[in-house]
Design a protein around this motif. Sequence first.
Motif, mmCIF file in Angstrom:
data_model
loop_
_atom_site.group_PDB
_atom_site.id
_atom_site.type_symbol
_atom_site.label_atom_id
_atom_site.label_comp_id
_atom_site.label_asym_id
_atom_site.label_seq_id
_atom_site.Cartn_x
_atom_site.Cartn_y
_atom_site.Cartn_z
ATOM 1 N N THR A 22 -10.056 121.973 -12.443
ATOM 2 C CA THR A 22 -10.765 121.291 -13.520
ATOM 3 C C THR A 22 -11.896 120.499 -12.904
ATOM 4 O O THR A 22 -11.689 119.709 -11.983
ATOM 5 C CB THR A 22 -9.829 120.326 -14.280
ATOM 6 O OG1 THR A 22 -8.712 121.083 -14.773
ATOM 7 C CG2 THR A 22 -10.558 119.663 -15.426
ATOM 8 N N VAL A 23 -13.093 120.733 -13.396
ATOM 9 C CA VAL A 23 -14.270 120.002 -12.925
ATOM 10 C C VAL A 23 -14.915 119.358 -14.143
ATOM 11 O O VAL A 23 -15.166 120.030 -15.145
ATOM 12 C CB VAL A 23 -15.276 120.935 -12.212
ATOM 13 C CG1 VAL A 23 -16.502 120.168 -11.777
ATOM 14 C CG2 VAL A 23 -14.619 121.627 -11.027
ATOM 15 N N THR A 24 -15.148 118.059 -14.066
ATOM 16 C CA THR A 24 -15.738 117.334 -15.192
ATOM 17 C C THR A 24 -17.067 116.716 -14.779
ATOM 18 O O THR A 24 -17.424 116.682 -13.607
ATOM 19 C CB THR A 24 -14.799 116.218 -15.684
ATOM 20 O OG1 THR A 24 -14.571 115.305 -14.609
ATOM 21 C CG2 THR A 24 -13.471 116.792 -16.157
ATOM 22 N N ASN A 25 -17.783 116.220 -15.769
ATOM 23 C CA ASN A 25 -19.058 115.523 -15.572
ATOM 24 C C ASN A 25 -20.134 116.385 -14.929
ATOM 25 O O ASN A 25 -20.931 115.908 -14.124
ATOM 26 C CB ASN A 25 -18.868 114.228 -14.767
ATOM 27 C CG ASN A 25 -18.022 113.234 -15.505
ATOM 28 O OD1 ASN A 25 -18.035 113.184 -16.729
ATOM 29 N ND2 ASN A 25 -17.263 112.450 -14.769
ATOM 30 N N ILE A 26 -20.156 117.665 -15.282
ATOM 31 C CA ILE A 26 -21.237 118.545 -14.852
ATOM 32 C C ILE A 26 -21.863 119.153 -16.101
ATOM 33 O O ILE A 26 -21.250 119.185 -17.166
ATOM 34 C CB ILE A 26 -20.761 119.675 -13.903
ATOM 35 C CG1 ILE A 26 -19.730 120.574 -14.594
ATOM 36 C CG2 ILE A 26 -20.216 119.096 -12.611
ATOM 37 C CD1 ILE A 26 -19.424 121.845 -13.844
ATOM 38 N N ASP A 27 -23.101 119.597 -15.974
ATOM 39 C CA ASP A 27 -23.745 120.248 -17.113
ATOM 40 C C ASP A 27 -24.114 121.701 -16.823
ATOM 41 O O ASP A 27 -24.679 122.376 -17.664
ATOM 42 C CB ASP A 27 -24.967 119.451 -17.584
ATOM 43 C CG ASP A 27 -26.034 119.316 -16.513
ATOM 44 O OD1 ASP A 27 -25.976 120.030 -15.493
ATOM 45 O OD2 ASP A 27 -26.922 118.480 -16.685
ATOM 46 N N SER A 28 -23.768 122.169 -15.614
ATOM 47 C CA SER A 28 -24.096 123.543 -15.279
ATOM 48 C C SER A 28 -23.267 124.014 -14.076
ATOM 49 O O SER A 28 -22.714 123.204 -13.340
ATOM 50 C CB SER A 28 -25.583 123.674 -14.954
ATOM 51 O OG SER A 28 -25.938 122.782 -13.921
ATOM 52 N N THR A 29 -23.224 125.317 -13.929
ATOM 53 C CA THR A 29 -22.550 125.957 -12.793
ATOM 54 C C THR A 29 -23.468 127.043 -12.267
ATOM 55 O O THR A 29 -24.094 127.757 -13.043
ATOM 56 C CB THR A 29 -21.208 126.579 -13.196
ATOM 57 O OG1 THR A 29 -20.373 125.562 -13.742
ATOM 58 C CG2 THR A 29 -20.515 127.229 -12.030
ATOM 59 N N LYS A 30 -23.548 127.168 -10.956
ATOM 60 C CA LYS A 30 -24.398 128.177 -10.333
ATOM 61 C C LYS A 30 -23.591 128.907 -9.268
ATOM 62 O O LYS A 30 -23.002 128.280 -8.390
ATOM 63 C CB LYS A 30 -25.630 127.505 -9.701
ATOM 64 C CG LYS A 30 -26.503 128.404 -8.875
ATOM 65 C CD LYS A 30 -27.320 129.328 -9.716
ATOM 66 C CE LYS A 30 -28.248 130.162 -8.845
ATOM 67 N NZ LYS A 30 -28.680 131.353 -9.500
ATOM 68 N N PHE A 31 -23.528 130.230 -9.383
ATOM 69 C CA PHE A 31 -22.928 131.059 -8.338
ATOM 70 C C PHE A 31 -24.042 131.411 -7.358
ATOM 71 O O PHE A 31 -25.047 132.004 -7.756
ATOM 72 C CB PHE A 31 -22.346 132.345 -8.932
ATOM 73 C CG PHE A 31 -21.119 132.105 -9.769
ATOM 74 C CD1 PHE A 31 -19.858 132.115 -9.186
ATOM 75 C CD2 PHE A 31 -21.237 131.870 -11.131
ATOM 76 C CE1 PHE A 31 -18.732 131.885 -9.986
ATOM 77 C CE2 PHE A 31 -20.122 131.644 -11.920
ATOM 78 C CZ PHE A 31 -18.858 131.648 -11.330
ATOM 79 N N ILE A 32 -23.857 131.050 -6.121
ATOM 80 C CA ILE A 32 -24.857 131.356 -5.091
ATOM 81 C C ILE A 32 -24.317 132.527 -4.279
ATOM 82 O O ILE A 32 -23.227 132.457 -3.717
ATOM 83 C CB ILE A 32 -25.115 130.154 -4.164
ATOM 84 C CG1 ILE A 32 -25.530 128.928 -4.985
ATOM 85 C CG2 ILE A 32 -26.177 130.500 -3.127
ATOM 86 C CD1 ILE A 32 -25.621 127.657 -4.173
ATOM 87 N N LYS A 33 -25.085 133.604 -4.238
ATOM 88 C CA LYS A 33 -24.642 134.813 -3.514
ATOM 89 C C LYS A 33 -25.322 134.920 -2.183
ATOM 90 O O LYS A 33 -26.360 134.446 -1.942
ATOM 91 C CB LYS A 33 -24.931 136.036 -4.365
ATOM 92 C CG LYS A 33 -24.149 136.001 -5.639
ATOM 93 C CD LYS A 33 -24.452 137.196 -6.487
ATOM 94 C CE LYS A 33 -23.693 137.070 -7.790
ATOM 95 N NZ LYS A 33 -23.839 138.177 -8.656
#
Length: 121
Positions: free
Chosen positions: A110-121
């Motif tokens: 569980t991750v809170t207090n973020i507004d985005s997620t980025k997968f870096i390849k």
Amino acid sequence: MSMSVSQINTAALNAQNSVPQKNKQETALFSEVLAEKKLSVRLSNHARKRLTARDLHLHNTDYQQISNALTELEEKGSKESLLLYKDMGLIANIHNRTIITAMNMQEINTVTNIDSTKFIK
């Protein structure tokens, strides 16, 4: 040592002409430093401790990829983001270009207090 009026005028003209060139060089150098700073990635003390405690490592090439991801997220208006990179999750403050904390993939439940997620390849 005395100078003639023409020597003084020549010296003053040379000094006057060299000032804009120096300012241009200083401006170019400042612009380079500013651009480099905008692309840099910082690690908070907390993130540094987390990386060490979890035996996670970031190398120079990793910082370049993370920097590119931060730039993309900034362009999209993100503020706090989860970066999923290799075998780790990094929480980053996008505006400050700072990695706030780091975790291994088993810790990402569980991750809170973020507004985005980025997968870096």
